[in-house]
Design an enzyme around this catalytic site. Structure first.
Site, PDB file in Angstrom:
ATOM      1  N   LYS A   1       0.833  -1.199   0.000  1.00  0.00           N
ATOM      2  CA  LYS A   1       0.000   0.000   0.000  1.00  0.00           C
ATOM      3  C   LYS A   1       0.880   1.266   0.000  1.00  0.00           C
ATOM      4  CE  LYS A   1      -3.849  -2.244   2.539  1.00  0.00           C
ATOM      5  NZ  LYS A   1      -4.705  -2.152   3.761  1.00  0.00           N
TER       6      LYS A   1
ATOM      7  N   TYR B   1     -12.586  -2.540  -2.265  1.00  0.00           N
ATOM      8  CA  TYR B   1     -13.079  -2.554  -0.876  1.00  0.00           C
ATOM      9  C   TYR B   1     -14.611  -2.509  -0.796  1.00  0.00           C
ATOM     10  CZ  TYR B   1      -8.406  -1.993   1.160  1.00  0.00           C
ATOM     11  OH  TYR B   1      -7.105  -2.184   1.578  1.00  0.00           O
TER      12      TYR B   1
ATOM     13  N   PHE C   1     -15.422   4.494   7.940  1.00  0.00           N
ATOM     14  CA  PHE C   1     -14.077   4.847   7.471  1.00  0.00           C
ATOM     15  C   PHE C   1     -13.877   4.600   5.966  1.00  0.00           C
ATOM     16  CE2 PHE C   1     -13.864   0.497   9.277  1.00  0.00           C
ATOM     17  CZ  PHE C   1     -13.352  -0.224   8.198  1.00  0.00           C
TER      18      PHE C   1
ATOM     19  N   THR D   1      -5.310  -7.356  10.979  1.00  0.00           N
ATOM     20  CA  THR D   1      -5.751  -6.120  10.318  1.00  0.00           C
ATOM     21  C   THR D   1      -5.356  -4.869  11.119  1.00  0.00           C
ATOM     22  OG1 THR D   1      -7.640  -7.369   9.487  1.00  0.00           O
ATOM     23  CG2 THR D   1      -7.782  -4.964   9.367  1.00  0.00           C
TER      24      THR D   1
ATOM     25  N   ARG E   1       2.552  -6.082   9.406  1.00  0.00           N
ATOM     26  CA  ARG E   1       1.682  -5.020   9.922  1.00  0.00           C
ATOM     27  C   ARG E   1       2.067  -4.617  11.343  1.00  0.00           C
ATOM     28  NH1 ARG E   1      -4.086  -7.346   7.642  1.00  0.00           N
ATOM     29  NH2 ARG E   1      -4.072  -6.266   5.635  1.00  0.00           N
TER      30      ARG E   1
ATOM     31  N   ASN F   1      -1.853  -0.244   7.333  1.00  0.00           N
ATOM     32  CA  ASN F   1      -1.215  -1.511   7.686  1.00  0.00           C
ATOM     33  C   ASN F   1      -0.326  -2.079   6.571  1.00  0.00           C
ATOM     34  OD1 ASN F   1      -3.311  -2.230   6.069  1.00  0.00           O
ATOM     35  ND2 ASN F   1      -4.475  -3.288   7.658  1.00  0.00           N
TER      36      ASN F   1
ATOM     37  N   HIS G   1      -1.915  -5.274   1.646  1.00  0.00           N
ATOM     38  CA  HIS G   1      -3.187  -5.979   1.487  1.00  0.00           C
ATOM     39  C   HIS G   1      -2.865  -7.430   1.185  1.00  0.00           C
ATOM     40  CE1 HIS G   1      -7.148  -7.227   0.218  1.00  0.00           C
ATOM     41  NE2 HIS G   1      -6.567  -7.794  -0.820  1.00  0.00           N
TER      42      HIS G   1
ATOM     43  N   GLU H   1     -10.309 -10.463  -6.611  1.00  0.00           N
ATOM     44  CA  GLU H   1      -9.327  -9.381  -6.567  1.00  0.00           C
ATOM     45  C   GLU H   1      -8.286  -9.496  -7.680  1.00  0.00           C
ATOM     46  OE1 GLU H   1      -9.582  -8.958  -1.684  1.00  0.00           O
ATOM     47  OE2 GLU H   1      -7.761  -9.709  -2.601  1.00  0.00           O
TER      48      GLU H   1
HETATM   49  P1  IDP Z   1      -7.751  -7.138   5.929  1.00  0.00           P
HETATM   50  O1  IDP Z   1      -6.999  -6.099   5.122  1.00  0.00           O
HETATM   51  O2  IDP Z   1      -6.947  -7.648   7.075  1.00  0.00           O
HETATM   52  O3  IDP Z   1      -8.338  -8.237   5.075  1.00  0.00           O
HETATM   53  P2  IDP Z   1     -10.401  -5.914   6.008  1.00  0.00           P
HETATM   54  O4  IDP Z   1     -11.407  -6.121   7.086  1.00  0.00           O
HETATM   55  O5  IDP Z   1     -10.645  -6.568   4.698  1.00  0.00           O
HETATM   56  O6  IDP Z   1      -8.974  -6.370   6.621  1.00  0.00           O
HETATM   57  O7  IDP Z   1     -10.234  -4.343   5.846  1.00  0.00           O
HETATM   58  C1  IDP Z   1      -9.594  -3.788   4.726  1.00  0.00           C
HETATM   59  C2  IDP Z   1      -8.721  -2.624   5.176  1.00  0.00           C
HETATM   60  O8  IDP Z   1      -9.549  -1.600   5.753  1.00  0.00           O
HETATM   61  C3  IDP Z   1      -7.730  -2.967   6.279  1.00  0.00           C
HETATM   62  O9  IDP Z   1      -6.545  -3.564   5.793  1.00  0.00           O
HETATM   63  C4  IDP Z   1      -7.481  -1.617   6.918  1.00  0.00           C
HETATM   64  O10 IDP Z   1      -6.570  -0.832   6.148  1.00  0.00           O
HETATM   65  C5  IDP Z   1      -8.872  -0.981   6.833  1.00  0.00           C
HETATM   66  N1  IDP Z   1      -9.682  -1.213   8.051  1.00  0.00           N
HETATM   67  C6  IDP Z   1     -10.311  -2.362   8.379  1.00  0.00           C
HETATM   68  N2  IDP Z   1     -10.982  -2.256   9.551  1.00  0.00           N
HETATM   69  C7  IDP Z   1     -10.752  -0.991   9.963  1.00  0.00           C
HETATM   70  C8  IDP Z   1     -11.203  -0.260  11.136  1.00  0.00           C
HETATM   71  O11 IDP Z   1     -11.929  -0.760  12.011  1.00  0.00           O
HETATM   72  N3  IDP Z   1     -10.775   1.029  11.230  1.00  0.00           N
HETATM   73  C9  IDP Z   1      -9.982   1.614  10.301  1.00  0.00           C
HETATM   74  N4  IDP Z   1      -9.558   0.971   9.190  1.00  0.00           N
HETATM   75  C10 IDP Z   1      -9.928  -0.324   9.026  1.00  0.00           C
HETATM   76 MG    MG Z   2      -9.821  -8.136   3.568  1.00  0.00          MG
END
Ligand code: IDP
Ligand code: MG
Length: 170
Positions: free
Chosen positions: A11, A51, A59, A100, A111, A125, A128, A139
């Protein structure tokens, strides 16, 4: 054990922090092979499609800006996209990527070591990592064209496109 493919993105925060080498080295511990790789300037459409499952989250707007690298600007507003393939690739790569929330992630994971939560509350983080095989297929097809991947991993078909403008080298 199944051979799987998945999408990894470095990212914009990973680009800005010059972490590409560190991240690829860490991922290489899983002994997967890269079958597709490119730099991508992420459009709003691509970011929202990537997303889409999070579109109702508060967010979401910030997340779309983040993956587009809006807050970083030139020359960091891009991502590096990779398709990896290997045995149980998804579980193993997600373990190396970490949880995450960077504050909850194993400190030795990517991360955990490099991520942060911004003052606006976005989880920056660094990477992806596809979460399951269905998501990985969706994806990979969203980010890559069949000819950008060195192996045919999903069925393809030939179509003839006429009068389509195409950019070529002069
Ligand atoms: P992942 O990337 O671990 O699969 P996802 O739930 O798919 O997690 O979320 C996608 C991205 O959205 C995360 O990598 C992170 O950058 C962001 N994100 C997810 N949950 C939150 C949150 O609760 N607050 C802020 N950002 C979040
Ligand atoms: Mg995800």
């Amino acid at each position: 054990m199944a051979v799987e493919q998945l999408l990894i993105l470095i990212k914009p925060d990973g680009i800005k922090k010059s972490l590409t080498g560190n991240i690829l080295t860490k991922l290489s511990e899983a002994r997967m092979v890269i079958i597709g790789a490119k730099a991508v300037k992420v459009s709003k459409e691509l970011a929202e499609a990537h997303y889409y499952q999070l579109k109702d989250k508060l967010f979401f707007g910030e997340l779309v800006d983040y993956i587009q690298g809006k807050i970083y600007g030139e020359p960091y507003d891009r991502v590096l996209a990779f398709v990896y393939q290997g045995e149980d690739a998804i579980l193993r790569m997600r373990k190396i990527a970490g949880a995450t929330n960077p504050e909850e992630a194993d400190p030795v994971s990517i991360r955990g070591a490099y991520g942060r939560i911004t003052t606006k509350g976005v989880y920056e983080n660094v990477v992806h990592c596809s979460s399951d095989q269905l998501e990985a297929a969706r994806e990979i097809k969203l980010w890559f064209k069949p000819e950008d991947i060195v192996k045919e991993i999903y069925p393809t078909k030939k179509i003839t496109v006429e009068k389509e403008a195409k950019t070529i080298w002069t």
